[in-house]
Design a protein around this motif. Structure first.
Motif, PDB file in Angstrom:
ATOM      1  N   SER A 261      -2.765 -18.406 -14.500  1.00 17.23           N
ATOM      2  CA  SER A 261      -3.694 -17.778 -15.443  1.00 17.23           C
ATOM      3  C   SER A 261      -2.914 -17.130 -16.580  1.00 17.23           C
ATOM      4  O   SER A 261      -1.749 -16.790 -16.440  1.00 17.23           O
ATOM      5  CB  SER A 261      -4.534 -16.730 -14.736  1.00 17.23           C
ATOM      6  N   THR A 262      -3.599 -16.972 -17.694  1.00 15.07           N
ATOM      7  CA  THR A 262      -2.993 -16.399 -18.892  1.00 15.07           C
ATOM      8  C   THR A 262      -3.836 -15.229 -19.367  1.00 15.07           C
ATOM      9  O   THR A 262      -5.061 -15.283 -19.325  1.00 15.07           O
ATOM     10  CB  THR A 262      -2.911 -17.466 -20.004  1.00 15.07           C
ATOM     11  N   LEU A 263      -3.172 -14.195 -19.825  1.00 13.54           N
ATOM     12  CA  LEU A 263      -3.846 -13.075 -20.461  1.00 13.54           C
ATOM     13  C   LEU A 263      -3.664 -13.259 -21.963  1.00 13.54           C
ATOM     14  O   LEU A 263      -2.543 -13.135 -22.477  1.00 13.54           O
ATOM     15  CB  LEU A 263      -3.245 -11.753 -19.993  1.00 13.54           C
ATOM     16  N   ALA A 264      -4.736 -13.629 -22.650  1.00 20.19           N
ATOM     17  CA  ALA A 264      -4.684 -13.847 -24.095  1.00 20.19           C
ATOM     18  C   ALA A 264      -5.000 -12.538 -24.806  1.00 20.19           C
ATOM     19  O   ALA A 264      -6.027 -11.914 -24.527  1.00 20.19           O
ATOM     20  CB  ALA A 264      -5.677 -14.930 -24.497  1.00 20.19           C
ATOM     21  N   LEU A 265      -4.115 -12.110 -25.703  1.00 28.17           N
ATOM     22  CA  LEU A 265      -4.311 -10.886 -26.469  1.00 28.17           C
ATOM     23  C   LEU A 265      -4.524 -11.243 -27.924  1.00 28.17           C
ATOM     24  O   LEU A 265      -3.622 -11.757 -28.583  1.00 28.17           O
ATOM     25  CB  LEU A 265      -3.081  -9.975 -26.390  1.00 28.17           C
ATOM     26  N   ASP A 266      -5.726 -10.992 -28.419  1.00 27.48           N
ATOM     27  CA  ASP A 266      -6.035 -11.180 -29.827  1.00 27.48           C
ATOM     28  C   ASP A 266      -5.944  -9.813 -30.482  1.00 27.48           C
ATOM     29  O   ASP A 266      -6.857  -8.998 -30.373  1.00 27.48           O
ATOM     30  CB  ASP A 266      -7.427 -11.784 -29.995  1.00 27.48           C
ATOM     31  N   LEU A 267      -4.826  -9.557 -31.142  1.00 23.04           N
ATOM     32  CA  LEU A 267      -4.595  -8.272 -31.804  1.00 23.04           C
ATOM     33  C   LEU A 267      -5.156  -8.351 -33.211  1.00 23.04           C
ATOM     34  O   LEU A 267      -4.468  -8.739 -34.151  1.00 23.04           O
ATOM     35  CB  LEU A 267      -3.106  -7.944 -31.826  1.00 23.04           C
ATOM     36  N   GLY A 268      -6.433  -7.999 -33.339  1.00 21.17           N
ATOM     37  CA  GLY A 268      -7.112  -8.070 -34.622  1.00 21.17           C
ATOM     38  C   GLY A 268      -6.970  -6.789 -35.411  1.00 21.17           C
ATOM     39  O   GLY A 268      -6.368  -5.819 -34.958  1.00 21.17           O
ATOM     40  N   TYR A 269      -7.538  -6.773 -36.622  1.00 23.06           N
ATOM     41  CA  TYR A 269      -7.436  -5.595 -37.475  1.00 23.06           C
ATOM     42  C   TYR A 269      -8.222  -4.416 -36.912  1.00 23.06           C
ATOM     43  O   TYR A 269      -7.741  -3.292 -36.926  1.00 23.06           O
ATOM     44  CB  TYR A 269      -7.920  -5.911 -38.896  1.00 23.06           C
TER      45      TYR A 269
END
Length: 167
Positions: free
Chosen positions: A2-10
Motif C-alpha cells: 500500500s502507498t500513502l499518497a500526500l497531496d501537499l496543496g496550497y
C-alpha cells in the motif's frame, strides 16, 4: 504494498491510503497547506509571498545572487519547516495507526509526494527520516527526463483526474 499518497496543496494537505491502485482512506488536513508555511516564512523574514515561496523551494546551502553581496542561506527557514513537518508527520502517524487497526492488510510501505508542496527542498528525505518509510515524488514515468529538475509531482492530481475520462 500500500502507498500513502500526500497531496501537499496550497490550502490543505490530502492524505490518501491506496492499495492495489484504489483509494481506501482519504483525509483532508486543513491548515497544513503550503500557503500556511509560506505566510509564516514571509512574516518572519518580512518577505513577499513570492519571495518566501522561492526561499522555501531553494535547496539548503543555496546562494542567492551572483555578486559579492550575494546571500548564503544555510536553511534560514529550518525552524518553520521543522514545525510544519512535525505536524505533518504526526498526522501521517495517526493515519498509519488507524490503517493498522481498520485495514490490517493495507499498512503503507511507502509515501508518494504530489502537489505544489512537493517542491519543498529535500521534502522526500525529511519525511523519510521522520516516518521511516521510503518517500518518493510522483512522476509521470520513472524513466522520463522530459522535465529535468522540475517536479512533475505537481501534476499528479490533474493526471489522475484526467484518467477518469478514459473509463
Amino acid at each position: 504494498v500500500s502507498t500513502l499518497a500526500l497531496d501537499l496543496g496550497y490550502q490543505q494537505t490530502t492524505v490518501t491510503l491506496v492499495k492495489a491502485g484504489r483509494p481506501i482512506l482519504s483525509r483532508e488536513l486543513r491548515g497544513l497547506g503550503l500557503i500556511t508555511l509560506i505566510d509564516q516564512i514571509a512574516a518572519s523574514f518580512e518577505l513577499s509571498r513570492s519571495d518566501a515561496q522561492t526561499l522555501l523551494f531553494q535547496p539548503a546551502d543555496s546562494v542567492i545572487g551572483s555578486d559579492s553581496s550575494s546571500l548564503h542561506f544555510s536553511n534560514p527557514i529550518h525552524q518553520h519547516l521543522s514545525s510544519f513537518l512535525q505536524l505533518l508527520t504526526a498526522e501521517i502517524g495517526k493515519t498509519i495507526q488507524f490503517a493498522n487497526s481498520a485495514y490490517r492488510t493495507a499498512v503503507p510501505g511507502q509515501i508518494l509526494l504530489m502537489g505544489a508542496g512537493s517542491r519543498i527542498a529535500s521534502l522526500n528525505s525529511s519525511l523519510s527520516d521522520r516516518t521511516g518509510l521510503p518517500t518518493h515524488y510522483w512522476r509521470i514515468n520513472q524513466s522520463d527526463n522530459l522535465f529535468d529538475d522540475h517536479h512533475t509531482s505537481v501534476y499528479a492530481v490533474a493526471a489522475g483526474l484526467s484518467t477518469l475520462a478514459w473509463e
